[in-house]
Design a protein around this motif. Structure first.
Motif, PDB file in Angstrom:
ATOM      1  N   ILE A 107       0.844  -1.191   0.000  1.00 48.94           N
ATOM      2  CA  ILE A 107       0.000   0.000   0.000  1.00 48.94           C
ATOM      3  C   ILE A 107       0.885   1.250   0.000  1.00 48.94           C
ATOM      4  CG2 ILE A 107      -1.659   1.350   1.366  1.00 48.94           C
ATOM      5  CD1 ILE A 107      -2.852  -1.422   2.252  1.00 48.94           C
ATOM      6  N   SER A 108       1.927   1.237   0.808  1.00 41.39           N
ATOM      7  CA  SER A 108       2.868   2.370   0.829  1.00 41.39           C
ATOM      8  C   SER A 108       3.542   2.539  -0.525  1.00 41.39           C
ATOM      9  CB  SER A 108       3.929   2.165   1.918  1.00 41.39           C
ATOM     10  OG  SER A 108       3.336   2.215   3.183  1.00 41.39           O
ATOM     11  N   GLU A 109       3.909   1.434  -1.141  1.00 43.34           N
ATOM     12  CA  GLU A 109       4.526   1.488  -2.473  1.00 43.34           C
ATOM     13  C   GLU A 109       3.558   2.084  -3.490  1.00 43.34           C
ATOM     14  OE1 GLU A 109       7.287   1.094  -5.535  1.00 43.34           O
ATOM     15  OE2 GLU A 109       7.623   0.868  -3.380  1.00 43.34           O
ATOM     16  N   ALA A 110       2.295   1.711  -3.411  1.00 40.09           N
ATOM     17  CA  ALA A 110       1.286   2.257  -4.326  1.00 40.09           C
ATOM     18  C   ALA A 110       1.141   3.763  -4.122  1.00 40.09           C
ATOM     19  CB  ALA A 110      -0.056   1.558  -4.114  1.00 40.09           C
ATOM     20  N   ARG A 111       1.183   4.198  -2.881  1.00 39.49           N
ATOM     21  CA  ARG A 111       1.111   5.642  -2.614  1.00 39.49           C
ATOM     22  C   ARG A 111       2.311   6.360  -3.220  1.00 39.49           C
ATOM     23  NH1 ARG A 111      -0.808   4.637   3.358  1.00 39.49           N
ATOM     24  NH2 ARG A 111      -3.049   4.692   3.022  1.00 39.49           N
ATOM     25  N   MET A 112       3.497   5.775  -3.064  1.00 39.27           N
ATOM     26  CA  MET A 112       4.698   6.396  -3.645  1.00 39.27           C
ATOM     27  C   MET A 112       4.600   6.471  -5.167  1.00 39.27           C
ATOM     28  SD  MET A 112       7.969   5.247  -1.292  1.00 39.27           S
ATOM     29  CE  MET A 112       8.133   3.715  -2.135  1.00 39.27           C
ATOM     30  N   ARG A 113       3.956   5.480  -5.764  1.00 41.09           N
ATOM     31  CA  ARG A 113       3.772   5.469  -7.222  1.00 41.09           C
ATOM     32  C   ARG A 113       2.542   6.286  -7.639  1.00 41.09           C
ATOM     33  NH1 ARG A 113       5.087  -0.660  -9.386  1.00 41.09           N
ATOM     34  NH2 ARG A 113       6.977  -0.997  -8.162  1.00 41.09           N
ATOM     35  N   GLN A 114       1.902   6.912  -6.667  1.00 36.79           N
ATOM     36  CA  GLN A 114       0.726   7.756  -6.888  1.00 36.79           C
ATOM     37  C   GLN A 114      -0.435   6.987  -7.528  1.00 36.79           C
ATOM     38  OE1 GLN A 114       2.338  11.179  -8.959  1.00 36.79           O
ATOM     39  NE2 GLN A 114       3.062  12.048  -7.037  1.00 36.79           N
ATOM     40  N   ILE A 115      -0.671   5.794  -7.008  1.00 36.82           N
ATOM     41  CA  ILE A 115      -1.808   4.976  -7.438  1.00 36.82           C
ATOM     42  C   ILE A 115      -2.877   5.088  -6.351  1.00 36.82           C
ATOM     43  CG2 ILE A 115      -2.596   2.666  -8.073  1.00 36.82           C
ATOM     44  CD1 ILE A 115       0.388   2.017  -8.715  1.00 36.82           C
ATOM     45  N   PRO A 116      -3.959   5.811  -6.616  1.00 35.83           N
ATOM     46  CA  PRO A 116      -4.945   6.060  -5.558  1.00 35.83           C
ATOM     47  C   PRO A 116      -5.888   4.900  -5.257  1.00 35.83           C
ATOM     48  CG  PRO A 116      -5.602   7.177  -7.568  1.00 35.83           C
ATOM     49  CD  PRO A 116      -4.237   6.565  -7.830  1.00 35.83           C
ATOM     50  N   THR A 117      -6.106   3.998  -6.217  1.00 36.48           N
ATOM     51  CA  THR A 117      -7.084   2.928  -6.008  1.00 36.48           C
ATOM     52  C   THR A 117      -6.405   1.565  -6.089  1.00 36.48           C
ATOM     53  OG1 THR A 117      -8.821   4.285  -7.000  1.00 36.48           O
ATOM     54  CG2 THR A 117      -9.249   1.915  -6.831  1.00 36.48           C
ATOM     55  N   LEU A 118      -6.534   0.808  -5.006  1.00 37.34           N
ATOM     56  CA  LEU A 118      -6.042  -0.570  -4.954  1.00 37.34           C
ATOM     57  C   LEU A 118      -7.234  -1.487  -4.756  1.00 37.34           C
ATOM     58  CD1 LEU A 118      -2.925  -0.463  -2.623  1.00 37.34           C
ATOM     59  CD2 LEU A 118      -2.987  -0.602  -5.098  1.00 37.34           C
ATOM     60  N   PHE A 119      -7.168  -2.635  -5.392  1.00 40.78           N
ATOM     61  CA  PHE A 119      -8.216  -3.632  -5.178  1.00 40.78           C
ATOM     62  C   PHE A 119      -7.576  -5.006  -5.129  1.00 40.78           C
ATOM     63  CE2 PHE A 119      -7.785  -3.740  -9.750  1.00 40.78           C
ATOM     64  CZ  PHE A 119      -8.035  -5.047 -10.106  1.00 40.78           C
ATOM     65  N   ALA A 120      -8.346  -5.953  -4.643  1.00 38.97           N
ATOM     66  CA  ALA A 120      -7.928  -7.348  -4.615  1.00 38.97           C
ATOM     67  C   ALA A 120      -9.145  -8.208  -4.898  1.00 38.97           C
ATOM     68  CB  ALA A 120      -7.338  -7.715  -3.259  1.00 38.97           C
TER      69      ALA A 120
END
Length: 147
Positions: A91-104
């Motif tokens: 999740i932290s990595e996604a924030r650093m990559r500026q990806i606002p939406t994560l799903f699984a």
């Protein structure tokens, strides 16, 4: 557990861990070739001996959306918080990559709820459905929940 970005030499260890879960029916297969082609999108967790005991990948579908994918934890460390820890790192990595939406897509809904994910509808993720799901042998009978 030490969490770090995967390196090319980790492909064999990641593949072995993922395949253990594939054999149990808890993960969809990922070939060593597909892992190698995307190793920069994987995180691994190592134990004190340097063994890979957890892994997860971040699969981007659009600039603003990515999937938490192929989460696997070795049996010898299950129940010790390794899954939660590595997903939080992702999740932290996604924030650093500026990806606002994560799903699984998961069969383990309570796990994802405990770390802040909420159940949702697969129709919110047409990129996933049309890119991956339609080729899955379980497409018509999917038992996974979108989170």
């Amino acid at each position: 557990m030490h969490i770090r970005a995967a390196r090319q030499e980790d492909v064999t260890g990641i593949s072995a861990l993922v395949n253990q879960h594939v054999q149990r029916g808890t993960l969809l297969p990922r070939s060593a070739e597909s892992i190698e082609a995307t190793f920069t999108d994987w995180l691994v967790g190592e134990d004190a001996d340097g063994d890979i005991v957890a892994c997860v990948s971040l699969l981007r579908y659009t600039p603003g959306m990515a999937e938490v994918r192929s989460l696997a934890v070795a049996d010898k460390v299950k129940g010790q918080g390794y899954g939660r820890t590595i997903v939080k790192a992702l999740i932290s990595e996604a924030r650093m990559r500026q990806i606002p939406t994560l799903f699984a897509l998961t069969r383990v809904v309570p796990f994802f709820q405990k770390i802040g994910f909420q159940s949702t509808n697969k129709e919110w993720f047409p990129e996933k459905v049309w890119r991956d799901c339609r080729m899955c042998p379980l497409f018509e009978d999917c038992d996974e929940t979108a989170m």
